[in-house]
Write a protein that holds these residues in place. Structure first.
Motif, PDB file in Angstrom:
ATOM      1  N   LYS A   1      55.525  86.041 -65.448  1.00 39.92           N
ATOM      2  CA  LYS A   1      54.613  85.157 -64.717  1.00 39.92           C
ATOM      3  C   LYS A   1      53.916  84.195 -65.680  1.00 39.92           C
ATOM      4  O   LYS A   1      53.769  83.007 -65.384  1.00 39.92           O
TER       5      LYS A   1
ATOM      6  N   THR B   1      54.316  80.059 -65.907  1.00 38.19           N
ATOM      7  CA  THR B   1      53.136  79.204 -65.823  1.00 38.19           C
ATOM      8  C   THR B   1      53.253  77.997 -66.753  1.00 38.19           C
ATOM      9  O   THR B   1      52.505  77.047 -66.637  1.00 38.19           O
TER      10      THR B   1
ATOM     11  N   SER C   1      55.017  79.407 -61.491  1.00 40.86           N
ATOM     12  CA  SER C   1      54.365  80.676 -61.140  1.00 40.86           C
ATOM     13  C   SER C   1      53.486  80.511 -59.905  1.00 40.86           C
ATOM     14  O   SER C   1      52.974  81.486 -59.383  1.00 40.86           O
TER      15      SER C   1
ATOM     16  N   THR D   1      50.713  78.798 -60.048  1.00 36.33           N
ATOM     17  CA  THR D   1      49.394  78.457 -60.572  1.00 36.33           C
ATOM     18  C   THR D   1      49.281  76.943 -60.696  1.00 36.33           C
ATOM     19  O   THR D   1      50.234  76.273 -61.088  1.00 36.33           O
TER      20      THR D   1
ATOM     21  N   PRO E   1      48.098  82.452 -65.833  1.00 31.37           N
ATOM     22  CA  PRO E   1      48.143  82.356 -64.370  1.00 31.37           C
ATOM     23  C   PRO E   1      46.819  82.824 -63.758  1.00 31.37           C
ATOM     24  O   PRO E   1      46.138  83.672 -64.316  1.00 31.37           O
TER      25      PRO E   1
END
Length: 161
Positions: free
Chosen positions: A91, A95, A119, A121, A160
């Protein structure tokens, strides 16, 4: 989600394979990053994440690549936790990737707007006095062109939310 993970990080996994160095215009994002002495931690984390799939060369990505110094800003306890959790590591690596090729000219036009990473984000892009920030990360080198996208070097690891 699995296909996004494979696609997003396959370009970095190429750095783990030995191959002759192609001309600058023909290098993939993975080869651009692998050729940098300032991105050894990023490459090691890609390997640790088990992202050994390779990108076929198609696709367009923008990667905000944190330097070794950026990773050294993270406390050792947090880094150890991340290394021990492959999903969290993936993750965090996601990002740093955005679908599409976003050269500096396009990134500068995003001043005051948010960009969404793979991700999910989002980070606000700000531009002030020729300094481009993505979230808390300063872009220190831009437009490292590759056959499958572009790399922008950043001084801080994006986390994230």
């Amino acid at each position: 989600m699995k296909s996004k993970l494979i696609a997003a990080f396959s370009f970095l996994a190429l750095a783990l394979a030995a191959s002759p160095a192609p001309a600058a215009e023909e290098k993939t994002i993975a080869e651009v990053v692998a050729g940098s002495k300032d991105h050894t931690i990023l490459l090691a984390l890609v390997k640790e994440a088990g992202l050994a799939e390779t990108l076929s060369g198609k696709g367009e990505w923008t990667v905000f690549a944190p330097t070794d110094e950026a990773f050294k800003k993270i406390d050792k306890e947090t880094l150890a936790k991340v290394k021990g959790d492959k999903e969290l590591l993936k993750k965090i690596l996601l990002t740093h990737a955005v679908k599409g090729t976003w050269g500096s000219g396009e990134v500068v036009k995003l001043d005051g707007k948010e960009v969404e990473t793979l991700s999910g984000t989002k980070f606000k892009v700000t531009v002030k006095d020729k300094t481009v920030m993505v979230g808390d990360a300063k872009v220190t080198a831009a437009d490292l062109k590759a056959s499958n996208g572009v790399v922008h070097v950043i001084d801080t690891v994006l986390m994230p939310k």
